[in-house]
Design an enzyme around this catalytic site. Structure first.
Site, PDB file in Angstrom:
ATOM      1  N   HIS A 482       2.946   2.567   7.779  1.00  0.00           N
ATOM      2  CA  HIS A 482       4.271   2.687   8.400  1.00  0.00           C
ATOM      3  C   HIS A 482       4.979   1.336   8.384  1.00  0.00           C
ATOM      4  O   HIS A 482       6.161   1.242   8.005  1.00  0.00           O
ATOM      5  CB  HIS A 482       4.099   3.191   9.847  1.00  0.00           C
ATOM      6  N   GLU A 483       4.266   0.287   8.787  1.00  0.00           N
ATOM      7  CA  GLU A 483       4.888  -1.045   8.811  1.00  0.00           C
ATOM      8  C   GLU A 483       5.206  -1.524   7.391  1.00  0.00           C
ATOM      9  O   GLU A 483       6.237  -2.148   7.158  1.00  0.00           O
ATOM     10  CB  GLU A 483       3.999  -2.041   9.550  1.00  0.00           C
ATOM     11  N   HIS A 486       8.393  -0.022   6.263  1.00  0.00           N
ATOM     12  CA  HIS A 486       9.628  -0.617   6.782  1.00  0.00           C
ATOM     13  C   HIS A 486      10.237  -1.614   5.792  1.00  0.00           C
ATOM     14  O   HIS A 486      11.438  -1.895   5.855  1.00  0.00           O
ATOM     15  CB  HIS A 486       9.371  -1.313   8.120  1.00  0.00           C
ATOM     16  N   GLU A 542      12.928   4.655  11.212  1.00  0.00           N
ATOM     17  CA  GLU A 542      11.571   4.935  11.671  1.00  0.00           C
ATOM     18  C   GLU A 542      11.028   6.217  11.048  1.00  0.00           C
ATOM     19  O   GLU A 542       9.828   6.311  10.756  1.00  0.00           O
ATOM     20  CB  GLU A 542      11.542   5.034  13.199  1.00  0.00           C
ATOM     21  N   ASP A 546       7.665   6.454   8.963  1.00  0.00           N
ATOM     22  CA  ASP A 546       6.601   7.418   9.293  1.00  0.00           C
ATOM     23  C   ASP A 546       6.214   8.229   8.065  1.00  0.00           C
ATOM     24  O   ASP A 546       5.019   8.431   7.785  1.00  0.00           O
ATOM     25  CB  ASP A 546       7.078   8.373  10.394  1.00  0.00           C
TER      26      ASP A 546
END
Length: 634
Positions: A482-483, A486, A542, A546
């Site tokens: 997930h990070e 980003h 987000e 995800d």
């Protein structure tokens, strides 16, 4: 715990978490309980116990900074002294505001107010220049508002009206405790609310600010000077930095173009009232218990919690907030350790490899853009567990035993701010952590092109040696990816390998990405939950992260010899377990860039073919999305 596999076809989140939800109790001083919060509660209990043991001499200190942290903690815990002082520590500041007659008087106070984090009709900070992230630059931003978002000020917004009533009642009570008579207090509160409302037509909403690149607006010294005939921003900057500046970043130029019409000598009475009320409310947490309780009423209304934190918890959180890296260093080394740090780092590197392979196999990007995306991944910095050292500022926080808790807090605040302003135009320190190792969270920093996973999140259900590899991939693996994702969401994609805001996409690729981002917005927008609706634009970054994170983590899981996709998907749902108060859910729907936890568990899996295969989900089941409605970006 038994899980109904048939129920998964209709509601994965309920199938995994339903039994827990029936019995889970939200603590009176919390707005929610569940996966992340349970870990935070565990860290809270552990470190509060350890701090008390340190005070009792049962745990040896390993450095001088821990000693100063303990002295500060003991001052915070000395409620007898704090109660005896009542509002006295803040009275000199209130007197200065009472004497404010002109904008020039505000100018005289401004540098002190900035350094001590006291309220002003604007805010200042130092950070990396988004287009030259090797250098620190000054940022000029809008002030805080009473209500959480501009949308709360719209006519007919019942939540806004309710919160304003609570705010007025709280402010009246706080001012009376600070020795204002009832009529004067009531007048000040009404004027403060009137002045606050003047900001709103010129400020952006949370939805607009979800695209954080719109806050990058370089303005020359002359342009900034033109914002006010009465207040000299450039003179203030010089006081704080020690020299003239040629430019600064203005977060919302529209607000500052209207600044002269709001902050002027004709409205000095409203401004003075706003400053007094904001100052009074902002300082209550550092004063007596009676004032702390009175000053918490608005926050309780926002969160829905029936009680504020106990005095002991309050003292703990004030302490770890001030000495964040010191407590993080202690927690990381004692409860995580170097071996675990290395193990998780290898897992992060493995997830990045998976991501790179997925990029190489991408079918909708040109080779040119794929090459630059992989270059960005190669340059990605990784922080895991805890840092080897913490910033020098923590060695300079020396508690003055003769001074009050309030005075020491103010002094430490000034030291941090002076440190930050002294960084102006100097090289950016990319080694500094933005979170304590004792934080249950993780982050991607676009300007540094780094991902960080503090020690405190690296626990079950996110990660444990007692969980299967598939469960760990559904937990921390998905969080890691997930990070990473980003770096390629609708915001992160605008920054290059060095963290500079720079378009490295071909025009066609950017258009293709935007189409997919719009599909993600459409998929999420207006989903009804908790008496409100999801805002697809607010949450898109987000949701993209995800989706990309879960897809990459699934890819990694499938490469394991003993891959169990059911365990993977169920642990993904488990980490989002949450029971929250209605008021808090409403607040998050309005201002949080994250979608509600239940939907994070249920929506993303429906975009993945493997979910349907694993649980035999078919058309007619509530978890079913038609293939043409599934959104996969990364």
């Amino acid at each position: 715990m038994t899980i109904d596999k048939e129920l998964i076809k209709d509601d994965l989140y309920q199938a995994v978490n339903g039994e827990w939800l029936e019995t889970a109790v939200i603590p009176d001083d919390k707005s929610s309980t569940g996966g992340f919060m349970n870990l935070r509660d565990g860290v809270e209990e552990l470190l509060m116990t350890d701090l008390d043991k340190m005070v009792a001499g049962e745990i040896d200190l390993t450095n001088d900074e821990q000693g100063e942290m303990l002295e500060y903690y003991q001052q915070a815990m000395d409620f007898d002294k704090r109660n005896a002082l009542e509002a006295k520590p803040v009275q000199p500041l209130l007197e200065k505001l009472k004497a404010l007659e002109t904008i020039q008087d505000l100018q005289t106070l401004a540098s002190e107010w900035v350094l001590y984090d006291l309220p002003l009709p604007f805010s200042l900070g130092i950070g990396p220049d988004m287009k030259d992230t090797s250098t620190y630059i000054l940022g000029l931003s809008v002030p805080g508002t009473i209500l959480p978002d501009t949308t709360y000020y719209q006519p007919g917004n019942e939540a806004g009206e309710r919160l304003l009533t609570v705010y007025k009642d709280m402010s009246q009570k706080v001012l009376e405790l600070m020795e204002f008579d009832a009529d004067e207090a009531a007048n000040l509160v009404e004027q403060a609310v009137e002045f606050d409302a003047l900001f709103i037509p010129h400020m952006k909403s949370s939805e607009e600010l979800a695209d954080y690149t719109i806050t990058y607006n370089p303005r020359t010294a002359e342009e900034i000077k033109s914002y006010s005939q009465d207040f000299d921003f450039l003179a203030l900057f010089k006081e704080l930095i020690g020299q003239d500046i040629d430019k600064a970043i203005v977060s919302e130029p529209e607000f500052f173009e209207a600044f002269q019409g709001i902050v002027n000598n004709d409205q000095i009475e409203l401004l003075r009232a706003w400053l007094i009320v904001n100052l009074a409310n902002s300082q209550t947490a550092l004063l007596s218990e009676e004032l702390r309780q009175a000053g918490s009423l608005y926050q309780l209304a926002l969160s829905g919690s029936p009680k504020t934190q106990s005095p002991e918890k309050h003292a703990y959180y004030i302490t770890i907030g001030m000495f964040s890296q010191v407590i993080g260093d202690y927690y990381g080394k004692k409860y995580f350790g170097d071996q675990a740090r290395q193990d998780v780092r290898e897992m992060v590197e493995a997830m990045i490899d998976v991501y790179q392979n997925r990029l190489k196999a991408n079918t909708w990007l040109t080779p040119e853009t794929i090459e630059l995306a992989i270059e960005k991944l190669d340059a990605l910095d990784i922080f895991v567990g805890y840092p080897d050292t913490y910033p020098e500022i923590y060695t300079k926080l020396i508690v003055n035993d003769e001074a009050s808790f309030y005075s020491n807090t103010a002094e430490f605040t000034r030291q941090f701010n002076e440190r930050d302003f002294a960084r102006w135009n100097k090289d950016v320190d990319r080694s500094e952590w933005g979170m304590s190792a004792a934080t249950v969270n993780a982050y991607f920093h676009p300007n540094h092109n780094l991902i960080c996973f503090p020690a405190a999140i690296l626990q079950a259900p996110f990660y444990s040696v007692d969980q299967t590899r598939s469960e760990n991939y559904g937990g921390i693996g998905a969080v890691i990816a997930h990070e990473v994702s980003h770096a390629f969401d609708n915001n992160g994609a605008k920054f290059d390998a060095q963290g500079n805001m720079n378009n490295w996409w071909t025009e066609a690729d950017l258009e293709a990405f935007d189409q997919r981002a719009q599909a993600m917005i459409k998929q999420w927008d207006s989903i009804e939950i908790a008496g409100g609706k999801v805002n697809g634009k607010l949450t898109v970054s987000e949701n993209i992260a995800d989706g990309g994170g879960l897809t990459a983590a699934l890819e990694a899981t499938k490469q394991e010899d003993d891959a169990n996709l059911a365990e993977f998907f169920m642990n993904w749902a488990r980490i989002w377990s949450l029971k929250a108060r209605p008021e808090y859910q409403q607040l998050l729907l309005s201002i949080d860039v994250h979608s509600p936890a239940e939907l994070r568990a249920n929506i993303q899996v429906r975009n993945m073919d493997e979910f349907y295969e694993t649980f035999d989900v078919k058309e007619g089941d509530k978890m079913y999305f038609a293939p043409e409605d599934r959104v996969v970006i990364w």
